[in-house]
Design a protein around this motif. Structure first.
Motif, PDB file in Angstrom:
ATOM      1  N   GLN A   1      -0.211   2.178   4.383  1.00 39.73           N
ATOM      2  CA  GLN A   1      -1.203   1.394   3.665  1.00 39.73           C
ATOM      3  C   GLN A   1      -0.784  -0.066   3.635  1.00 39.73           C
ATOM      4  O   GLN A   1       0.330  -0.387   3.245  1.00 39.73           O
ATOM      5  CB  GLN A   1      -1.353   1.925   2.241  1.00 39.73           C
ATOM      6  CG  GLN A   1      -2.392   1.205   1.420  1.00 39.73           C
ATOM      7  CD  GLN A   1      -2.529   1.805   0.032  1.00 39.73           C
ATOM      8  OE1 GLN A   1      -1.926   2.837  -0.265  1.00 39.73           O
ATOM      9  NE2 GLN A   1      -3.308   1.171  -0.805  1.00 39.73           N
ATOM     10  N   GLN A   3      -0.209  -3.692   2.439  1.00 43.99           N
ATOM     11  CA  GLN A   3       0.085  -4.155   1.093  1.00 43.99           C
ATOM     12  C   GLN A   3       0.586  -5.587   1.097  1.00 43.99           C
ATOM     13  O   GLN A   3       1.425  -5.953   1.919  1.00 43.99           O
ATOM     14  CB  GLN A   3       1.137  -3.251   0.449  1.00 43.99           C
ATOM     15  CG  GLN A   3       1.416  -3.559  -1.009  1.00 43.99           C
ATOM     16  CD  GLN A   3       2.394  -2.585  -1.632  1.00 43.99           C
ATOM     17  OE1 GLN A   3       3.139  -1.923  -0.927  1.00 43.99           O
ATOM     18  NE2 GLN A   3       2.387  -2.491  -2.947  1.00 43.99           N
ATOM     19  N   ARG A  26       3.315  -3.336   6.285  1.00 43.40           N
ATOM     20  CA  ARG A  26       2.435  -2.405   7.024  1.00 43.40           C
ATOM     21  C   ARG A  26       1.160  -3.070   7.515  1.00 43.40           C
ATOM     22  O   ARG A  26       0.104  -2.415   7.585  1.00 43.40           O
ATOM     23  CB  ARG A  26       2.129  -1.172   6.179  1.00 43.40           C
ATOM     24  CG  ARG A  26       3.366  -0.323   5.919  1.00 43.40           C
ATOM     25  CD  ARG A  26       3.009   0.927   5.136  1.00 43.40           C
ATOM     26  NE  ARG A  26       2.680   0.645   3.747  1.00 43.40           N
ATOM     27  CZ  ARG A  26       3.566   0.521   2.791  1.00 43.40           C
ATOM     28  NH1 ARG A  26       4.846   0.647   3.061  1.00 43.40           N
ATOM     29  NH2 ARG A  26       3.183   0.282   1.544  1.00 43.40           N
ATOM     30  N   TYR A 105      -5.953 -10.560   4.858  1.00 42.71           N
ATOM     31  CA  TYR A 105      -5.478  -9.654   3.812  1.00 42.71           C
ATOM     32  C   TYR A 105      -5.174 -10.421   2.529  1.00 42.71           C
ATOM     33  O   TYR A 105      -4.689 -11.560   2.577  1.00 42.71           O
ATOM     34  CB  TYR A 105      -4.238  -8.899   4.284  1.00 42.71           C
ATOM     35  CG  TYR A 105      -4.502  -8.024   5.483  1.00 42.71           C
ATOM     36  CD1 TYR A 105      -4.328  -8.512   6.778  1.00 42.71           C
ATOM     37  CD2 TYR A 105      -4.966  -6.722   5.335  1.00 42.71           C
ATOM     38  CE1 TYR A 105      -4.594  -7.726   7.887  1.00 42.71           C
ATOM     39  CE2 TYR A 105      -5.230  -5.916   6.436  1.00 42.71           C
ATOM     40  CZ  TYR A 105      -5.048  -6.421   7.703  1.00 42.71           C
ATOM     41  OH  TYR A 105      -5.324  -5.642   8.807  1.00 42.71           O
TER      42      TYR A 105
END
Length: 116
Positions: A1, A3, A26, A105
């Motif tokens: 996942q 993060q 990741r 992200y």
């Protein structure tokens, strides 16, 4: 996942300092740049500072001379000095990746509160 984990927020008096940290893990794409953004209540999210793979930095005018962004691989830091009440906001870590069609992200944010 995927993060982005931020830490280091808190409550500080005006004139004080805080250091924010963010660790990316990741990510399925290569990081191009990382940065910090902030969002105060009732306001839009705004850029604070960014840093590229080549260590080129960019700062919002409101934080120049007070904040310093730095990076170590997939970690990014924000040293905040001479904090002002108007710096109060939720601070978000950001990672832009390549290729250009890959996502940007975001972390979940860390609260910074500066009391007068």
């Amino acid at each position: 996942q995927v993060q982005l984990a931020e830490s280091g927020g808190g409550l500080v008096q005006a004139g004080g300092s805080l250091r924010l940290s963010c660790a990316a893990s990741r990510l399925p794409f290569t990081i191009q740049s990382m940065g910090w953004y902030r969002q105060a209540p009732g306001k839009q999210r705004e850029l604070v500072a960014t840093i590229t793979n080549g260590d080129n930095t960019n700062y919002a005018d409101s934080v120049k001379g007070r904040f310093t962004i730095s990076r170590n691989g997939a970690m990014v830091f924000l040293q905040m000095n001479n904090l002002k009440p108007e710096d109060t906001a939720v601070y978000y870590c950001n990672a832009k990746t390549v290729p250009s069609w890959s996502p940007t992200y975001w972390g979940q944010g860390t609260q910074v509160t500066v009391s007068s």
